[in-house]
Motif scaffolding. Structure first.
Motif, PDB file in Angstrom:
ATOM      1  N   GLN B  55       0.820  -1.201   0.000  1.00  0.00           N
ATOM      2  CA  GLN B  55       0.000   0.000   0.000  1.00  0.00           C
ATOM      3  C   GLN B  55       0.869   1.273   0.000  1.00  0.00           C
ATOM      4  OE1 GLN B  55      -2.942  -0.265   3.027  1.00  0.00           O
ATOM      5  NE2 GLN B  55      -4.407   0.952   1.856  1.00  0.00           N
ATOM      6  N   ASP B  56       1.847   1.277   0.918  1.00  0.00           N
ATOM      7  CA  ASP B  56       2.806   2.383   0.968  1.00  0.00           C
ATOM      8  C   ASP B  56       3.404   2.654  -0.398  1.00  0.00           C
ATOM      9  OD1 ASP B  56       2.689   2.952   3.562  1.00  0.00           O
ATOM     10  OD2 ASP B  56       4.805   2.532   4.015  1.00  0.00           O
ATOM     11  N   PHE B  57       3.821   1.565  -0.997  1.00  0.00           N
ATOM     12  CA  PHE B  57       4.512   1.674  -2.268  1.00  0.00           C
ATOM     13  C   PHE B  57       3.598   2.259  -3.350  1.00  0.00           C
ATOM     14  CE2 PHE B  57       5.660   0.028  -6.426  1.00  0.00           C
ATOM     15  CZ  PHE B  57       6.989   0.379  -6.496  1.00  0.00           C
ATOM     16  N   LEU B  58       2.385   1.744  -3.403  1.00  0.00           N
ATOM     17  CA  LEU B  58       1.483   2.167  -4.471  1.00  0.00           C
ATOM     18  C   LEU B  58       1.012   3.607  -4.304  1.00  0.00           C
ATOM     19  CD1 LEU B  58      -0.426  -1.172  -4.986  1.00  0.00           C
ATOM     20  CD2 LEU B  58       1.192  -0.059  -6.557  1.00  0.00           C
ATOM     21  N   GLU B  59       1.024   4.082  -3.073  1.00  0.00           N
ATOM     22  CA  GLU B  59       0.657   5.481  -2.869  1.00  0.00           C
ATOM     23  C   GLU B  59       1.669   6.417  -3.529  1.00  0.00           C
ATOM     24  OE1 GLU B  59       0.160   6.186   1.319  1.00  0.00           O
ATOM     25  OE2 GLU B  59      -1.605   4.864   1.350  1.00  0.00           O
ATOM     26  N   ASN B  61       4.088   5.327  -5.984  1.00  0.00           N
ATOM     27  CA  ASN B  61       4.561   4.936  -7.310  1.00  0.00           C
ATOM     28  C   ASN B  61       3.420   4.430  -8.172  1.00  0.00           C
ATOM     29  OD1 ASN B  61       7.660   5.000  -6.937  1.00  0.00           O
ATOM     30  ND2 ASN B  61       6.888   3.912  -5.153  1.00  0.00           N
ATOM     31  N   LYS B  62       3.446   4.822  -9.446  1.00  0.00           N
ATOM     32  CA  LYS B  62       2.401   4.367 -10.360  1.00  0.00           C
ATOM     33  C   LYS B  62       2.756   2.987 -10.875  1.00  0.00           C
ATOM     34  CE  LYS B  62       0.895   8.872 -11.890  1.00  0.00           C
ATOM     35  NZ  LYS B  62       1.914   9.828 -12.341  1.00  0.00           N
ATOM     36  N   ALA B  63       4.005   2.828 -11.244  1.00  0.00           N
ATOM     37  CA  ALA B  63       4.392   1.568 -11.881  1.00  0.00           C
ATOM     38  C   ALA B  63       5.260   0.738 -10.945  1.00  0.00           C
ATOM     39  CB  ALA B  63       5.170   1.879 -13.151  1.00  0.00           C
ATOM     40  N   ILE B  64       5.077  -0.573 -11.004  1.00  0.00           N
ATOM     41  CA  ILE B  64       5.952  -1.466 -10.258  1.00  0.00           C
ATOM     42  C   ILE B  64       6.988  -2.007 -11.230  1.00  0.00           C
ATOM     43  CG2 ILE B  64       6.116  -3.611  -8.958  1.00  0.00           C
ATOM     44  CD1 ILE B  64       3.498  -3.201  -7.818  1.00  0.00           C
ATOM     45  N   ASN B  65       8.188  -1.483 -11.147  1.00  0.00           N
ATOM     46  CA  ASN B  65       9.234  -2.017 -12.007  1.00  0.00           C
ATOM     47  C   ASN B  65      10.571  -1.943 -11.271  1.00  0.00           C
ATOM     48  OD1 ASN B  65      10.178   0.658 -12.220  1.00  0.00           O
ATOM     49  ND2 ASN B  65       8.781   1.034 -13.944  1.00  0.00           N
ATOM     50  N   GLU B  66      11.589  -2.402 -11.926  1.00  0.00           N
ATOM     51  CA  GLU B  66      12.892  -2.481 -11.291  1.00  0.00           C
ATOM     52  C   GLU B  66      13.308  -1.130 -10.706  1.00  0.00           C
ATOM     53  OE1 GLU B  66      15.838  -4.201 -13.771  1.00  0.00           O
ATOM     54  OE2 GLU B  66      17.471  -3.782 -12.382  1.00  0.00           O
ATOM     55  N   ARG B  67      13.096  -0.077 -11.482  1.00  0.00           N
ATOM     56  CA  ARG B  67      13.534   1.236 -11.079  1.00  0.00           C
ATOM     57  C   ARG B  67      12.798   1.750  -9.846  1.00  0.00           C
ATOM     58  NH1 ARG B  67      16.098   5.695 -13.356  1.00  0.00           N
ATOM     59  NH2 ARG B  67      15.149   7.583 -12.557  1.00  0.00           N
ATOM     60  N   THR B  68      11.468   1.634  -9.884  1.00  0.00           N
ATOM     61  CA  THR B  68      10.707   2.189  -8.760  1.00  0.00           C
ATOM     62  C   THR B  68      10.886   1.344  -7.493  1.00  0.00           C
ATOM     63  OG1 THR B  68       8.743   0.998  -9.520  1.00  0.00           O
ATOM     64  CG2 THR B  68       8.932   3.304 -10.169  1.00  0.00           C
ATOM     65  N   VAL B  69      10.945   0.018  -7.667  1.00  0.00           N
ATOM     66  CA  VAL B  69      11.047  -0.837  -6.487  1.00  0.00           C
ATOM     67  C   VAL B  69      12.419  -0.694  -5.827  1.00  0.00           C
ATOM     68  CG1 VAL B  69      11.078  -3.219  -5.645  1.00  0.00           C
ATOM     69  CG2 VAL B  69       9.314  -2.487  -7.239  1.00  0.00           C
ATOM     70  N   THR B  70      13.474  -0.712  -6.618  1.00  0.00           N
ATOM     71  CA  THR B  70      14.796  -0.598  -6.002  1.00  0.00           C
ATOM     72  C   THR B  70      14.964   0.770  -5.341  1.00  0.00           C
ATOM     73  OG1 THR B  70      15.723  -0.004  -8.137  1.00  0.00           O
ATOM     74  CG2 THR B  70      16.007  -2.264  -7.433  1.00  0.00           C
ATOM     75  N   ARG B  71      14.449   1.791  -5.977  1.00  0.00           N
ATOM     76  CA  ARG B  71      14.544   3.121  -5.378  1.00  0.00           C
ATOM     77  C   ARG B  71      13.798   3.172  -4.039  1.00  0.00           C
ATOM     78  NH1 ARG B  71      16.335   8.056  -6.837  1.00  0.00           N
ATOM     79  NH2 ARG B  71      17.370   7.222  -8.660  1.00  0.00           N
ATOM     80  N   ASN B  78      11.615   8.440   2.939  1.00  0.00           N
ATOM     81  CA  ASN B  78      10.311   8.506   3.595  1.00  0.00           C
ATOM     82  C   ASN B  78       9.690   7.142   3.868  1.00  0.00           C
ATOM     83  OD1 ASN B  78      10.256  11.350   3.621  1.00  0.00           O
ATOM     84  ND2 ASN B  78       9.762  11.305   1.426  1.00  0.00           N
ATOM     85  N   TYR B  79      10.354   6.095   3.388  1.00  0.00           N
ATOM     86  CA  TYR B  79       9.860   4.750   3.711  1.00  0.00           C
ATOM     87  C   TYR B  79      10.763   4.200   4.815  1.00  0.00           C
ATOM     88  CZ  TYR B  79       9.672  -0.331   3.319  1.00  0.00           C
ATOM     89  OH  TYR B  79       9.620  -1.663   3.603  1.00  0.00           O
TER      90      TYR B  79
END
Lengths: 482, 315
Positions: B55-59, B61-71, B78-79
């Motif tokens: 949930q945190d993540f989706l708030e 980030n729009k896309a789930i991909n290598e770039r957004t997840v690793t970042r 803030n996480y």
């Protein structure tokens, strides 16, 4: 290739290391020879290495700003400041003499007040001092020593004489930087330190521990703690550093508790453990909300009860700050004569007390030439440096003094000495002072040298780290064995 | 030692362990995805899922991909579970307990922190990310090693071991969560072909592949891997081994009222976990339960040693 010494000026003030651009003083010969043997890039490399070491060792101090507290890396100049041990031996004697007299004075103030009765100091000066604590009257700390740790600021004027600028008897800081500066210098100039006979300084934590043990109310192996206001204090690094070096516990107010038996305990995983000596790095005001500031969350309720009952030693003792007042400062030479029957070895800077009518008139007339300081501030705040101020600033300050003359003193603006400092790859003279640290308990100890602070801004006389100052390693060199 | 210091050392160890685990997890996952064909259902979303922060993540980030997840997992300040946040918290804790630790320990954590601050952008690129993660893994190992070699193995060290092993047990159970996805009934035939590779990566994430080969000596099989990681008595990152470490620390610490019994209870519970032929749903249930029990055990440590007793209570 241009020399790093090119256009080095020694005519601004007395220079600690150089007679002139080309002529080092005898004790700086080896250093200059060595620096001249290095290429400019090598010097830059060493400066970068020093900065990196400071970052990695995490040597920081905190600056309080409107945007919040910022942890800054300790600004360090790799060129050391050097003092001949022959001169140092005299200074060391003078510092011991001075602290001994100051402790006699503090004992007297909270005891018989003979100094006042004999008319050596007006009683109002004591009674009106913010740091006179009536709660301490009648107390007798062990060895009759109130100020166990003192940082005395020394400056050298153009006449080449070292003057005492002030005695810091409350919670003087800077000693950890003195120690770390040497560690960094050893990393940066290992070849150099091998060949020069520099007095070591790293026994300070052991000396501090001995002194603290000597004031413990119990025999044997006392429990010593360092009491810090916490991580947001500008000197937190030093509190942690000293505790670590002594193997003592670093505690915050909330870790301590005073019970009905008037003893101090710390909260441990094994329950409550008795504490014998507290090296407190919290001002009197915040020490005990039962006695001093009621809103203090940093202190320990009941601490004064425990101290007065003789169950715990506090270093420095509460109330010791009465002698750390720039008005009282003016009377120190007289204290030395009065209590010790000796002539002062280290001179005071001539001081005009605005509480005194004649002095006040003199200050008003010469305001633009003088340095005027509040009696009880530290950190270089709230002062006027006449020659460096605009006419408007001088006039504004005049009103401030007139409103509260007791709280201000005037001193001539000294041409405080300079030392070569690395500025953009070249050496330039910058003004410096010196803060040696003196420990007094059963015995008296003086650090070999002290913390040299340097005003990094060209022409500036303000060396405080919170206001653009840096520091240098300080070498006391024995010329006879080298 | 002070209760406050004990608490900070415990958390220091947990955060350093978490930093290392996060680095390891991302690093192993990268390797795994390089082995798998494009389009199989193992993707970057699994990493977010096992940390329970979808949930945190989706708030953010729009896309789930290598770039957004690793970042998100590595450098999102803030996480609170990111590598950066863990390391920052570790540094704050060690800054306030420096007097109990060798200088090198502080310098090590501080150096890593400065390194991360300086290389925040390195994680966006796969090649520099590999270097970044290696540097962190080495740094955490140096930290653990120098404490083990330089510090007396007394109370302060025991609180560090306590924190490290509780965090480790928790992380092992989370990595097994990842495994539970592998047992999904609906997984495609394509994914089934790669099962051995997936299990190998699970073992690698816990530095357990070599030890598995030496001790289990069968070809890699899901049930055996699960059993090995939960029950092996000698593997430093198996849940049972972490519990032994915790038990050893707890029994040697003063004022441990009732806690040894609680450890025994937990150890016995772990021994009874049977994952043979468990379905995905059953396994997830088991692991959730295990994580809750570990959390409850932290609560006992906290109330026993860290919460400041009032002087009246302590007489």
């Amino acid at each position: 290739m241009k020399s790093i010494w090119e256009n080095y000026k020694t005519d601004v003030a007395y220079d600690e290391l150089m007679y002139s651009e080309f002529q080092p003083r005898p004790m700086s010969h080896s250093l200059c020879q060595y620096l001249n043997s290095l290429k400019k890039e090598d010097i830059d490399k060493r400066k970068i290495a020093a900065e990196l070491a400071i970052m990695e060792m995490g040597i920081t101090f905190t600056v309080y700003t409107d945007e919040g507290n910022i942890d800054r890396a300790w600004p360090f100049d790799i060129i050391p400041r050097i003092i001949d041990s022959k001169e140092w031996n005299v200074i060391e004697k003078g510092l011991k003499q001075r602290l001994t007299a100051l402790n006699h004075f503090i004992s007297d103030v909270y005891g018989e007040q003979q100094f006042i009765k004999d008319g050596k100091i007006p009683s109002e000066t004591i009674n009106s001092s913010k740091n006179f604590r009536k709660e301490c009257v009648g107390m007798k700390p062990k060895h009759n020593v109130w100020a166990n740790i003192c940082g005395t600021d020394l400056v050298r004027d153009k006449d080449g004489i070292m003057y005492v600028l002030e005695d810091n008897l409350r919670v003087p800081s800077g000693v950890s930087y003195m120690l770390e500066n040497r560690v960094i210098t050893k990393r940066v100039f290992p070849e150099l330190l091998q060949d020069i006979n520099i007095l070591p300084i790293d026994d300070y934590p052991a000396q501090l521990q001995d002194m603290l043990s000597s004031i413990a109310p119990v025999e044997g192996n006392p429990q010593i703690v360092v009491l810090t206001p916490g991580i947001y204090n500008s000197a937190y690094f030093e509190h942690a550093y000293l505790a670590q070096q002594m193997g003592a516990q670093l505690v915050e107010g909330s870790d301590l508790v005073v019970k009905a038996d008037n003893c101090v305990y710390m909260r441990t995983i094994e329950g409550l453990e008795k504490v014998d000596v507290i090296y407190r790095r919290i001002d009197d005001d915040f020490l005990d909300p039962e006695v001093f500031r009621k809103d203090s969350a940093l202190g320990v309720p009941g601490l004064m009860r425990a101290w007065k009952a003789g169950n715990v030693a506090l270093a420095n003792a509460p109330g010791a700050g009465v002698a750390d007042d720039k008005v009282v400062y003016a009377y120190v030479p007289e204290m030395i004569r009065y209590y010790l029957n000796e002539e002062p070895i280290l001179p005071n800077v001539p001081t005009y007390l605005c509480s005194n009518k004649d002095h006040f008139d003199y200050v008003m007339e010469h305001l633009a030439e003088l340095v005027v300081k509040p009696a009880n501030e530290s950190g270089g705040y709230g002062m006027l440096v006449g020659p460096h101020s605009t006419a408007k600033e001088v006039e504004a300050f005049r009103k401030v003094i007139q409103a509260d003359p007791r709280n201000y003193i005037g001193q001539p603006t000294l041409a405080i000495s300079t030392a070569p400092t690395l500025c953009k790859g070249k050496l330039e003279p910058r003004h410096i002072d010196l803060r040696p640290f003196i420990l007094q308990g059963e015995k008296t100890f003086v650090t070999a040298g002290g913390l040299t602070r340097v005003a990094l801004k060209k022409g500036s006389l303000v060396v405080n780290s919170s206001q653009g100052g840096g520091s240098k390693d300080t070498w006391i060199i024995n010329m006879e064995n080298s | 030692m002070l209760s406050r210091s004990a608490e900070r050392l415990y958390w220091l160890a947990r955060y350093v362990e978490r930093t290392e685990n996060t680095a390891k997890l991302v690093s192993v996952h990268m390797n795994l995805l390089m082995d798998l064909p494009k389009g199989v259902e193992m993707g970057w979303q699994q990493l977010v899922r096992i940390n329970g922060v979808e949930q945190d993540f989706l708030e953010k980030n729009k896309a789930i991909n290598e770039r957004t997840v690793t970042r998100f997992l590595l450098t999102d300040a803030n996480y609170s579970g990111s590598l950066l946040s863990s390391l920052t918290a570790a540094r704050e804790n060690i800054r306030t307990t420096r007097e109990l630790l060798p200088d090198e320990a502080w310098e090590q954590v501080n150096e890593m922190y400065l390194y991360v601050q300086k290389n925040l952008d390195a994680v966006s690129n796969r090649r520099s990310r590999v270097l970044f993660l290696n540097e962190i893994l080495k740094g955490c190992q140096r930290f653990t090693g120098l404490l083990s070699g330089y510090m007396s193995h007394h109370h302060p060290y025991r609180f560090i071991r306590l924190g490290r092993n509780l965090e480790r047990a928790d992380m092992t159970s989370r990595i097994l969560d990842l495994a539970s996805l592998l047992l999904s009934e609906s997984r495609s035939d394509e994914l089934r072909q790669y099962e051995t590779i997936l299990w190998m990566n699970i073992l690698t994430a816990l530095n357990a592949l070599l030890m598995y080969r030496q001790h289990v000596r069968t070809r890699i099989h899901g049930d055996d891997v699960l059993d090995f990681l939960l029950h092996d008595q000698h593997l430093p990152r198996s849940v049972s081994y972490c519990l032994q470490e915790i038990s050893d620390c707890v029994s040697r610490l003063p004022n441990n009222d009732g806690l040894p019994d609680k450890v025994t209870e937990l150890t016995e519970y772990i021994q009874t976990i049977n994952t043979h032929n468990a379905t995905q749903l059953q396994l997830r249930g088991i692991l959730d339960d295990l994580q809750n029990k570990l959390g409850a055990f932290h609560g006992h440590i906290n109330s026993n040693w860290f919460l400041r007793a009032t002087p009246e209570q302590e007489g």
